[in-house]
Design a protein around this motif. Structure first.
Motif, short mmCIF file in Angstrom:
data_model
loop_
_atom_site.label_atom_id
_atom_site.label_comp_id
_atom_site.label_asym_id
_atom_site.label_seq_id
_atom_site.Cartn_x
_atom_site.Cartn_y
_atom_site.Cartn_z
N UNK A 1 0.79 -1.09 -0.17
CA UNK A 1 -0.22 0.06 0.02
C UNK A 1 0.45 0.79 -0.23
N UNK A 2 0.97 2.40 -0.85
CA UNK A 2 1.46 3.52 -0.45
C UNK A 2 0.08 4.79 -0.46
N UNK A 3 1.35 5.74 0.68
CA UNK A 3 0.55 6.90 1.25
C UNK A 3 0.97 7.81 0.71
N UNK A 4 0.58 8.98 -0.52
CA UNK A 4 1.59 9.93 -0.78
C UNK A 4 0.74 10.77 -0.28
N UNK A 5 1.53 12.07 0.15
CA UNK A 5 1.03 13.46 0.96
C UNK A 5 2.38 14.71 -0.09
N UNK A 6 1.53 16.30 -0.35
CA UNK A 6 2.04 16.73 -0.93
C UNK A 6 2.51 17.72 0.54
N UNK A 7 3.83 17.53 0.72
CA UNK A 7 4.28 18.59 1.59
C UNK A 7 4.49 19.96 1.76
N UNK A 8 4.91 20.25 0.32
CA UNK A 8 5.64 21.78 -0.14
C UNK A 8 5.16 22.45 -0.98
N UNK B 1 -10.98 11.32 -14.90
CA UNK B 1 -10.44 12.64 -13.72
C UNK B 1 -10.94 12.57 -13.17
N UNK B 2 -10.81 13.62 -11.96
CA UNK B 2 -11.42 13.03 -10.68
C UNK B 2 -12.01 14.28 -10.37
N UNK B 3 -13.16 14.06 -9.73
CA UNK B 3 -14.45 15.29 -9.64
C UNK B 3 -14.53 15.58 -8.03
N UNK B 4 -14.48 16.24 -7.94
CA UNK B 4 -14.65 16.57 -6.33
C UNK B 4 -13.57 16.19 -5.51
N UNK B 5 -12.73 16.21 -5.73
CA UNK B 5 -11.17 15.23 -4.86
C UNK B 5 -10.04 16.55 -5.54
N UNK B 6 -8.75 16.89 -4.30
CA UNK B 6 -8.22 17.17 -5.48
C UNK B 6 -7.14 16.36 -5.14
N UNK B 7 -7.09 16.01 -6.21
CA UNK B 7 -5.31 14.60 -6.96
C UNK B 7 -4.19 15.39 -6.45
N UNK B 8 -3.54 14.16 -6.18
CA UNK B 8 -1.90 14.41 -6.50
C UNK B 8 -1.85 15.30 -6.94
N UNK B 9 -0.43 15.98 -7.00
CA UNK B 9 -0.12 16.78 -7.70
C UNK B 9 -0.43 17.55 -8.98
N UNK B 10 -2.34 17.63 -8.12
CA UNK B 10 -3.40 18.44 -9.61
C UNK B 10 -3.97 17.96 -10.28
N UNK B 11 -3.37 16.95 -10.98
CA UNK B 11 -4.08 16.19 -11.99
C UNK B 11 -3.26 15.58 -13.04
N UNK B 12 -1.82 16.66 -12.89
CA UNK B 12 -0.98 16.86 -13.72
C UNK B 12 -0.06 15.28 -14.01
#
Length: 116
Positions: A10-17, A65-76
């Motif tokens: 399992x992988x859990x990733x979060x933007x830190x800055x 495409x994500x709807x109503x969710x903020x994906x990692x790296x803004x969907x790019x």
């Protein structure tokens, strides 16, 4: 690869800055290759490991495409390098991705779940 167990994690990733976003998914580490995904992205890449340290490169590509969710790296689509440590069935990594013109730092935690 010395010390990193082949298998499903399992992988859990979060933007830190540099931005916002997070991701939870699964990833396969096998003989220096990476493949995995979550509900919006798939991941591919490679890694090396030795003496409790690992490093590599990972590309994320959007498949839905994500709807109503903020994906990692803004969907790019993004390719990033990472470095980290491993011990037992857990790995940690951090890195920086160039998202458009913005450098985005992230942290990931992987936990072994199953052999292949």
């Amino acid at each position: 690869m010395s010390g990193v167990r082949n298998g499903l994690y399992s992988i859990h990733t979060e933007v830190t800055d540099g931005g916002r976003g997070r991701s939870n998914g699964v990833i396969v580490l096998r003989d220096g290759r990476i493949a995995g995904g979550d509900s919006h992205f798939y991941y591919t890449g490679s890694y090396t490991a030795k003496d409790g340290k690992w490093r590599g490169e990972l590309t994320t590509n959007e498949h839905t495409k994500s709807v109503g969710v903020l994906p990692l790296f803004g969907g790019r689509e993004v390719t990033s390098g990472f470095v980290g440590t491993y011990s037992g069935d857990e790995l940690e990594a951090g890195g920086t991705a160039l998202v458009g013109k913005t450098s985005v730092m992230f942290h990931a935690r992987l936990v072994f779940r199953s052999e292949l």
